[in-house]
Design an enzyme around this catalytic site. Structure first.
Site, short mmCIF file in Angstrom:
data_model
loop_
_atom_site.label_atom_id
_atom_site.label_comp_id
_atom_site.label_asym_id
_atom_site.label_seq_id
_atom_site.Cartn_x
_atom_site.Cartn_y
_atom_site.Cartn_z
N ARG A 1 -9.05 20.58 -59.05
CA ARG A 1 -7.77 19.86 -59.02
C ARG A 1 -6.59 20.82 -59.12
NH1 ARG A 1 -9.63 16.29 -63.92
NH2 ARG A 1 -11.56 16.88 -62.85
N LYS B 1 -20.98 26.84 -66.67
CA LYS B 1 -21.94 25.77 -66.43
C LYS B 1 -23.32 26.19 -66.88
CE LYS B 1 -19.83 24.00 -62.11
NZ LYS B 1 -19.64 22.59 -62.45
#
Length: 459
Positions: free
Chosen positions: A313, A239
């Protein structure tokens, strides 16, 4: 920090909650000194106003503004806005409210007293409230303590809230209510067939783990699954700094389910509760998982990794597969999963997914009464092809940028076959101070769920 009602006190200071349209009629019933005092201080009943009336060097009574229907529609916890401005003391509320609204406003008063003071002393709220007649004080206090637990876990930086610390917090909660807890750690995850939890967390020097807590021995079974990514660097798809700044909150789903579990256990809800938390750090190291890797999940479905920053997820998938094996009456997952959810509804609303219309109705009815807003999004079947890459069963990060919240929810649904399922894509953070909601970690949808569960589970 006190998040409980004050003991009954016959000398408690009366505090009157006054909407703008009733201020004058209330003043007409008071003596001239009160009327002059209110006029001198320009008390109109606007939300956030608080005025004390003196007597013999002390406080005779207080008034707090309740605004107008329009101003109340733009905020929540209206009593708390004024209560936070009252001087120290014990107060007894006088308010013309229905029982449900009274309970929410009393909860707001308690939540206004929340302080995160682990690293710096914070001035305590001195105004204490006697539990108003007509409310379930135990229930309100349980919600306040559950919300405080969620906030504190999220507010704690990753230096002190890694996977071992999250496990420790879960153990404290289990001990408090006599719940059973087991934890599978490190390479034990591979032996127990939780390969994706292990893969996501293996690059950290703090071992990944699956926390499994159970409580209750009768009634319908509810399983809560919370994303416990204690810090998310994005992995090899690192990120940028601006996006990494709030990643201590990426375990907000686990904090939310632990807060909800506290509410359930503290009130003795007659259910069998299970809480599953895959706790990991998504770190960068030589053994970090890579883009284009293909992972095999607990369920046997293969997953192509097209972005290592879509890791939540993956860990949820293994936990959901375990949850589904038990065939509970309802599975609920909560996760700070996608930025797309924030683009869709902003930070204040909790978007959720379910195929069960009756459960959705119960939730939305309770969200309205609990000042805990939610918004239903669809498990849109035509988008299923977007999560099928061809080379594997599933794609963890479909290209194109469309419907990211929905495709993530569809991904998770592939791991639940045998139980009704709800998924919440929460933000878990209050961007700025608001009444009873200090800037920082915050619970979302948990109070709405707590109120909806008896109806959703046919209790």
């Amino acid at each position: 920090m006190t998040l409980a009602f004050a003991a009954h006190d016959p000398d408690a200071i009366p505090v009157h909650l006054l909407a703008e349209d009733v201020v004058q009629s209330w003043l007409d019933t008071q003596d001239e000194a009160v009327r002059k005092w209110a006029k001198a201080h320009r008390f109109t009943g606007a939300i956030g106003q608080a005025l004390t009336f003196p007597r013999d060097g002390g406080v005779a009574m207080a008034a707090v503004g309740y605004g107008t229907p329009k101003s109340r529609s733009r905020a929540r916890f209206h009593l708390a806005a004024g209560a936070a401005r009252l001087p120290a003391g014990t107060y007894a509320l006088h308010a013309d409210l229905d029982p449900q609204t009274l309970e929410v406003e009393a909860l707001g008063w308690l939540l206004a007293g929340y302080r995160y003071d682990r690293y710096k002393d914070q001035s305590a709220m001195g105004a204490r409230l006697v539990a108003p007649e007509g409310i379930d004080a135990t229930r309100v206090e349980a919600q306040a303590h559950g919300e405080a637990l969620t906030r504190t876990l999220i507010n704690t930086p990753a230096s002190d809230m890694g996977p071992p610390d999250l496990e420790a917090a879960a153990r404290v909660l289990a001990d408090q209510f006599g719940a059973l807890i087991t934890v599978i750690t490190g390479d034990g995850l591979l032996a127990a067939n939780f390969p994706m939890i292990h893969t996501v967390g293996r690059a950290s020097d703090r071992a990944p783990r699956l926390i499994d807590m159970t409580w209750g021995n009768a009634g319908p079974q509810l399983t809560l699954v919370g994303k416990g990514v204690c810090f998310d660097t994005g992995g090899l798809n690192l990120k940028p700094g601006a996006s990494m700044g709030l990643m201590k909150k990426d375990m907000g789903g686990s904090a939310a389910v632990l807060g909800l579990a506290h509410m359930i256990m503290a009130t003795g809800m007659p259910i069998r509760l299970r809480v599953l938390i895959p706790a990991v750090e998504n770190s960068v190291a030589g053994n970090a998982f890579r883009p284009q890797d293909i992972l095999t999940s607990r369920k046997g479905l293969t997953v192509e990794i097209n972005n290592t920053d879509a890791e939540g997820r993956l860990v949820l998938a293994d936990a959901l597969a375990l949850a589904d094996e038990g065939k509970p009456d309802l599975i609920i997952s909560m996760a700070t999963l996608t930025g797309a959810a924030r683009v869709a509804v902003g930070p204040d609303i909790a978007p959720y997914f379910t195929d069960d219309a009756s459960v959705a109705t119960a939730l939305e009815d309770s969200a309205q009464t609990q000042a805990d807003p939610v918004w239903r999004l669809p498990f849109h079947a035509p988008y299923e092809s977007m999560i099928e890459p061809g080379i594997a069963d599933l794609d963890n990060a479909p290209k194109g940028g469309f419907a990211g919240t929905i495709t993530a929810a569809l991904f998770l649904r592939r791991f639940v076959e045998h139980s009704p399922y709800m998924h919440f894509d929460i933000y878990g953070w209050q961007p700025s101070d608001a009444p009873a909601r200090a800037k920082g970690g915050v619970g979302q949808a948990t109070r709405a769920l707590f109120a909806a569960l008896p109806r959703a589970l046919d209790l």
